[in-house]
Scaffold this motif. Structure first.
Motif, PDB file in Angstrom:
ATOM      1  N   ASP A  54     -21.818  89.878  73.069  1.00 25.02           N
ATOM      2  CA  ASP A  54     -20.492  90.039  73.672  1.00 25.02           C
ATOM      3  C   ASP A  54     -20.534  90.374  75.158  1.00 25.02           C
ATOM      4  O   ASP A  54     -19.536  90.831  75.725  1.00 25.02           O
ATOM      5  N   ALA A  55     -21.667  90.170  75.811  1.00 28.03           N
ATOM      6  CA  ALA A  55     -21.717  90.351  77.264  1.00 28.03           C
ATOM      7  C   ALA A  55     -20.888  89.256  77.930  1.00 28.03           C
ATOM      8  O   ALA A  55     -20.672  88.187  77.353  1.00 28.03           O
ATOM      9  N   LEU A  90     -15.545  88.422  68.995  1.00 27.23           N
ATOM     10  CA  LEU A  90     -15.999  87.059  68.716  1.00 27.23           C
ATOM     11  C   LEU A  90     -15.476  86.076  69.749  1.00 27.23           C
ATOM     12  O   LEU A  90     -16.186  85.154  70.165  1.00 27.23           O
ATOM     13  N   GLU A  91     -14.240  86.253  70.194  1.00 26.87           N
ATOM     14  CA  GLU A  91     -13.648  85.313  71.132  1.00 26.87           C
ATOM     15  C   GLU A  91     -14.477  85.218  72.419  1.00 26.87           C
ATOM     16  O   GLU A  91     -14.662  84.125  72.971  1.00 26.87           O
ATOM     17  N   ARG A  92     -14.976  86.342  72.896  1.00 25.42           N
ATOM     18  CA  ARG A  92     -15.775  86.335  74.120  1.00 25.42           C
ATOM     19  C   ARG A  92     -17.034  85.480  73.934  1.00 25.42           C
ATOM     20  O   ARG A  92     -17.419  84.731  74.830  1.00 25.42           O
ATOM     21  N   SER A  93     -17.652  85.568  72.758  1.00 29.24           N
ATOM     22  CA  SER A  93     -18.846  84.772  72.501  1.00 29.24           C
ATOM     23  C   SER A  93     -18.510  83.313  72.234  1.00 29.24           C
ATOM     24  O   SER A  93     -19.286  82.418  72.592  1.00 29.24           O
ATOM     25  N   LEU A  94     -17.365  83.060  71.644  1.00 34.24           N
ATOM     26  CA  LEU A  94     -16.938  81.679  71.410  1.00 34.24           C
ATOM     27  C   LEU A  94     -16.655  80.964  72.734  1.00 34.24           C
ATOM     28  O   LEU A  94     -16.790  79.743  72.826  1.00 34.24           O
ATOM     29  N   GLN A  95     -16.271  81.718  73.757  1.00 34.25           N
ATOM     30  CA  GLN A  95     -16.080  81.116  75.075  1.00 34.25           C
ATOM     31  C   GLN A  95     -17.372  80.455  75.544  1.00 34.25           C
ATOM     32  O   GLN A  95     -17.362  79.349  76.106  1.00 34.25           O
ATOM     33  N   ALA A  96     -18.488  81.118  75.300  1.00 30.66           N
ATOM     34  CA  ALA A  96     -19.786  80.541  75.664  1.00 30.66           C
ATOM     35  C   ALA A  96     -20.069  79.308  74.826  1.00 30.66           C
ATOM     36  O   ALA A  96     -20.493  78.276  75.348  1.00 30.66           O
TER      37      ALA A  96
END
Length: 271
Positions: A54-55, A90-96
């Motif tokens: 989540d970075a 999860l949304e932050r990681s899905l951005q990647a």
């Protein structure tokens, strides 16, 4: 007055130093040379990211995506801990993930933090819907000009099975005598990967030892303890080579020292 200036300078230096060690993305490049590399896969470039946890690297992960794009990947591997169970976003990681699937085929295995969230099915569904190839103790074969190699992925042992059990399941349908590449989260079970005759392994989990002493290595890693062996770089034993990523994010310990976030690039070479 001079003392105050020295203190201010020192504090500014510490802030900059810690920022660089947590946000300055670096790329480490390696080559894997083997007679088992098919001629049609000679020069294939694999880019690995691990332990994003989540970075955030720029708005919508744009800095991370741009850095991966610059490596010109043919395949992208994500070796677990895409999320962090302590601050699940999860949304932050899905951005990647949304950005990465536009660059190349993306293959993913989970880490211990995904298991700890108790949301593995949700994570799998979201990633699959984006076009990420989720490998849940299974293998797939990719082909070029009639030649093949196998990509195998296993879950983290926290999911309930031992590494040996998962490898038995995952490699069951791998054709004999072809190059076999494994995505696995944990490097500390390297001997098990060697026992199974895996050719090339990609792992993470160790966070580079969190604090690294230049010329010496990492100080601590979960699963390995103090002065761990497998924290970064490439390791060889028998016919098996393992690349260990220092990862991108942090979890319980929020600080990296002499240990900036890392993207790993591995190029296959026909021997």
């Amino acid at each position: 007055m001079k003392k105050l200036l020295y203190v201010a300078f020192f504090l500014v230096f510490i802030v900059i130093f810690l920022y660089v060690n947590n946000h300055w993305l670096v790329v480490s490049k390696y080559e894997f040379e083997s007679e088992k590399v098919p001629a049609s896969f000679d020069g294939l470039r694999i880019t690995q990211i691990s332990d994003l946890q989540d970075a955030l690297f720029g708005e919508q992960q744009e800095k991370l995506i741009a850095k991966v794009k610059a490596t010109n990947p043919d395949l992208i591997f994500i070796t677990g801990d895409l999320v962090d169970s302590n601050r699940y976003d999860l949304e932050r990681s899905l951005q990647a993930a949304r950005g990465l699937v536009k660059l190349a085929d993306v293959y993913y295995v989970l880490g211990n933090h995904e298991v700890a969230t108790n949301k593995v099915n949700v994570i799998y569904e979201e990633l699959s819907s984006l076009g990420v190839h989720v490998l849940s103790n299974e293998s797939t074969v990719i082909e070029r000009d009639g030649e093949r190699l196998a990509i195998v992925g296993i879950e983290d042992p926290l999911s309930g099975r031992t590494t040996k059990e998962m490898l038995e399941i995952a490699t069951e349908n791998v054709p004999p005598n072809i190059l076999t590449i494994l995505l696995a989260h944990r490097p500390e079970v390297f001997n098990t990967y060697v026992d199974f005759g895996i050719d090339l392994v990609f792992a993470g989990h160790a966070h580079g030892g969190q604090v690294r002493i230049p010329g010496f290595g990492g100080l601590f890693a979960r699963g390995q303890g103090i002065l761990p062996k497998y924290t970064a770089g490439v390791f060889e034993e028998g016919t098996t080579t393992m690349a260990v990523s220092r990862g991108l994010g942090n979890s319980t310990v929020p600080i990296r020292i002499f240990n900036p976030p890392e993207i790993v690039v591995m190029e296959l070479k026909k021997k």
